[in-house]
Design a protein around this motif. Structure first.
Motif, PDB file in Angstrom:
ATOM      1  N   UNK A 132       0.829  -1.202   0.000  1.00  0.00           N
ATOM      2  CA  UNK A 132       0.000   0.000   0.000  1.00  0.00           C
ATOM      3  C   UNK A 132       0.866   1.256   0.000  1.00  0.00           C
ATOM      4  N   UNK A 133       0.591   2.155  -0.949  1.00  0.00           N
ATOM      5  CA  UNK A 133       1.320   3.412  -1.088  1.00  0.00           C
ATOM      6  C   UNK A 133       0.326   4.567  -1.174  1.00  0.00           C
ATOM      7  N   UNK A 134       0.779   5.769  -0.808  1.00  0.00           N
ATOM      8  CA  UNK A 134      -0.068   6.956  -0.907  1.00  0.00           C
ATOM      9  C   UNK A 134       0.663   8.044  -1.677  1.00  0.00           C
ATOM     10  N   UNK A 135      -0.122   8.920  -2.308  1.00  0.00           N
ATOM     11  CA  UNK A 135       0.435  10.056  -3.031  1.00  0.00           C
ATOM     12  C   UNK A 135      -0.496  11.240  -2.852  1.00  0.00           C
ATOM     13  N   UNK A 136       0.073  12.405  -2.629  1.00  0.00           N
ATOM     14  CA  UNK A 136      -0.705  13.621  -2.423  1.00  0.00           C
ATOM     15  C   UNK A 136      -0.812  14.392  -3.733  1.00  0.00           C
ATOM     16  N   UNK A 137      -2.032  14.782  -4.111  1.00  0.00           N
ATOM     17  CA  UNK A 137      -2.233  15.547  -5.341  1.00  0.00           C
ATOM     18  C   UNK A 137      -3.113  16.758  -5.062  1.00  0.00           C
ATOM     19  N   UNK A 138      -2.962  17.778  -5.881  1.00  0.00           N
ATOM     20  CA  UNK A 138      -3.803  18.969  -5.794  1.00  0.00           C
ATOM     21  C   UNK A 138      -5.013  18.806  -6.699  1.00  0.00           C
ATOM     22  N   UNK A 139      -6.206  19.084  -6.165  1.00  0.00           N
ATOM     23  CA  UNK A 139      -7.406  18.995  -6.984  1.00  0.00           C
ATOM     24  C   UNK A 139      -7.354  20.045  -8.090  1.00  0.00           C
ATOM     25  N   UNK A 140      -7.863  19.718  -9.279  1.00  0.00           N
ATOM     26  CA  UNK A 140      -7.747  20.642 -10.426  1.00  0.00           C
ATOM     27  C   UNK A 140      -8.594  21.895 -10.258  1.00  0.00           C
ATOM     28  N   UNK A 141      -8.097  22.994 -10.813  1.00  0.00           N
ATOM     29  CA  UNK A 141      -8.854  24.236 -10.884  1.00  0.00           C
ATOM     30  C   UNK A 141      -9.823  24.163 -12.063  1.00  0.00           C
ATOM     31  N   UNK A 142     -10.761  25.108 -12.104  1.00  0.00           N
ATOM     32  CA  UNK A 142     -11.653  25.240 -13.247  1.00  0.00           C
ATOM     33  C   UNK A 142     -11.362  26.517 -14.004  1.00  0.00           C
ATOM     34  N   UNK A 143     -12.255  26.871 -14.913  1.00  0.00           N
ATOM     35  CA  UNK A 143     -12.021  28.066 -15.731  1.00  0.00           C
ATOM     36  C   UNK A 143     -12.126  29.347 -14.915  1.00  0.00           C
ATOM     37  N   UNK A 144     -12.672  29.270 -13.689  1.00  0.00           N
ATOM     38  CA  UNK A 144     -12.701  30.439 -12.818  1.00  0.00           C
ATOM     39  C   UNK A 144     -11.308  30.926 -12.475  1.00  0.00           C
ATOM     40  N   UNK A 145     -10.327  30.029 -12.485  1.00  0.00           N
ATOM     41  CA  UNK A 145      -8.943  30.424 -12.214  1.00  0.00           C
ATOM     42  C   UNK A 145      -8.370  31.275 -13.334  1.00  0.00           C
ATOM     43  N   UNK A 146      -9.024  31.260 -14.491  1.00  0.00           N
ATOM     44  CA  UNK A 146      -8.614  32.096 -15.631  1.00  0.00           C
ATOM     45  C   UNK A 146      -9.508  33.322 -15.769  1.00  0.00           C
ATOM     46  N   UNK A 147     -10.316  33.605 -14.727  1.00  0.00           N
ATOM     47  CA  UNK A 147     -11.244  34.745 -14.720  1.00  0.00           C
ATOM     48  C   UNK A 147     -12.265  34.672 -15.840  1.00  0.00           C
ATOM     49  N   UNK A 148     -12.682  33.446 -16.170  1.00  0.00           N
ATOM     50  CA  UNK A 148     -13.727  33.229 -17.171  1.00  0.00           C
ATOM     51  C   UNK A 148     -15.023  32.883 -16.452  1.00  0.00           C
ATOM     52  N   UNK A 149     -16.093  33.610 -16.725  1.00  0.00           N
ATOM     53  CA  UNK A 149     -17.369  33.370 -16.056  1.00  0.00           C
ATOM     54  C   UNK A 149     -18.515  33.177 -17.045  1.00  0.00           C
ATOM     55  N   UNK A 150     -18.174  32.911 -18.308  1.00  0.00           N
ATOM     56  CA  UNK A 150     -19.185  32.712 -19.348  1.00  0.00           C
ATOM     57  C   UNK A 150     -18.881  31.435 -20.120  1.00  0.00           C
ATOM     58  N   UNK A 151     -19.925  30.795 -20.634  1.00  0.00           N
ATOM     59  CA  UNK A 151     -19.776  29.629 -21.500  1.00  0.00           C
ATOM     60  C   UNK A 151     -20.305  30.013 -22.872  1.00  0.00           C
ATOM     61  N   UNK A 152     -19.438  30.314 -23.834  1.00  0.00           N
ATOM     62  CA  UNK A 152     -19.885  30.845 -25.118  1.00  0.00           C
ATOM     63  C   UNK A 152     -20.123  29.765 -26.166  1.00  0.00           C
ATOM     64  N   UNK A 153     -20.981  30.071 -27.114  1.00  0.00           N
ATOM     65  CA  UNK A 153     -21.139  29.293 -28.338  1.00  0.00           C
ATOM     66  C   UNK A 153     -21.407  30.269 -29.473  1.00  0.00           C
TER      67      UNK A 153
END
Length: 338
Positions: A132-153
């Motif tokens: 048994x082994x363990x590894x620490x990871x950081x949960x992923x960011x979303x597009x909010x980290x890029x200051x995006x607040x719209x979903x365009x098409x």
């Protein structure tokens, strides 16, 4: 247009690309855990996309006469609410994942948000040699980290009038390849004006119509150069299908008109992580995981619409706003003859 296409695909690809250095650990901890996280993380983004891609199917309830047509260039954007930026991650529902700090149930970023400060989890996996082994990871960011607040098409749309108040519609985005992403979209609809069937149609100041429309989107993100894992043909593929059922009312004035309606959106978005991933378990051992998982989300929501349209000869301009689970706004530049 290219920037809009890339932003649209971002909500499909971020679930993998933002966490590209952590896919190895997530898959080693178990495909079931990785799939559950990806499903909860991605769902707000794909649901928002389904609302964005169903804007501006109409700009009047007054169906075009036989031979009347209109060609439009349409840009939409669904806005992101705070409640869509996070989801509850309860590690009690996972097999091999625990938070490094805090309780077992915490609100974390979805594909539309960001973790500020960063949130870390510990994943456990079984190594064939060292146990048994363990590894620490950081949960992923979303597009909010890029200051995006719209979903365009964005897309090109056409409408053609038939007899008896029936109007056929079609919209499409030809397949576009940009860097490691590709996108294509098409849709078709039929609008039928009930007031055209009344004897006093030309005397009525308003028109009333119904609309049924279908939209399909295909997206792909090539992970070969970015996943950080050895393997072959690594990619994310998405297929999104939606239906719109809409009741429409509008004024019938020469230049400026107003329209609105009540509708219902129903759709499903499916994303597949495909290819071969050579996952390392410790230093000496590895295993191949082929086509690891598929995740999906479904949208089902009532929406209200209000809009206005300016008509100057062949040129028309319209703008509209939708109130729903994801509020959306849209602008269309239209050229037509009736």
């Amino acid at each position: 247009m290219k920037k809009i296409i890339l932003l649209t695909l971002l909500v499909l690809a971020t679930t993998i690309s933002q966490a590209q250095n952590d896919i190895d650990a997530l898959l080693a901890a178990g495909v079931d855990d990785a799939a559950k996280f990806a499903n909860d993380y991605l769902a707000p983004g794909t649901n928002g996309l389904m609302h964005s891609m169903n804007s501006n199917w109409f700009n009047t309830a007054d169906a075009k006469p036989l031979g009347g047509f209109e060609i439009s260039v349409v840009v939409n954007a669904a806005s992101v609410k705070d409640e869509n930026k996070v989801f509850n991650l309860n590690t009690d529902d996972y097999n091999n994942v625990q938070f490094v700090q805090g309780p077992s149930s915490q609100m974390v970023s979805s594909v539309l948000g960001e973790n500020n400060p960063a949130i870390f989890v510990e994943v456990e996996y079984e190594d064939a040699i060292f146990g048994s082994q363990t590894e620490q990871i950081e949960l992923p960011q979303g597009i909010g980290s890029e200051n995006i607040s719209l979903i365009p098409t964005a897309f090109i749309q056409g409408a053609l009038g038939l007899s008896k108040g029936i109007e056929l519609k079609a919209r499409f985005v030809p397949k576009i390849d940009a860097d490691d992403v590709s996108l294509s979209m098409y849709g078709a609809g039929v609008q039928f004006e009930v007031t055209k069937w009344l004897p006093a149609d030309k005397l009525l100041p308003v028109a009333i119509s119904g609309l049924v429309a279908y939209t399909h989107l295909d997206g792909s993100y090539d992970l070969t150069d970015s996943s950080g894992i050895q393997g072959e043909n690594q990619r994310v593929e998405n297929a999104t299908n939606t239906w719109l059922f809409q009741l429409i009312a509008s004024t019938k004035l020469p230049i400026i008109n107003f329209y609105g309606g009540l509708g219902y959106i129903k759709g499903k978005s499916e994303s597949d992580l495909l290819g071969t991933y050579r996952v390392t378990n410790g230093v000496l051992t590895s295993e191949d995981i082929v086509d690891p998982f598929s995740v999906s989300s479904e949208a089902s929501s009532v929406r209200g619409t209000i809009g206005t349209k300016l008509k100057l000869g062949f040129f028309r301009l319209n703008a509209e706003y939708h109130l729903s689970e994801f509020n959306a706004f849209s602008v269309g530049i239209n050229f037509g003859f009736r």
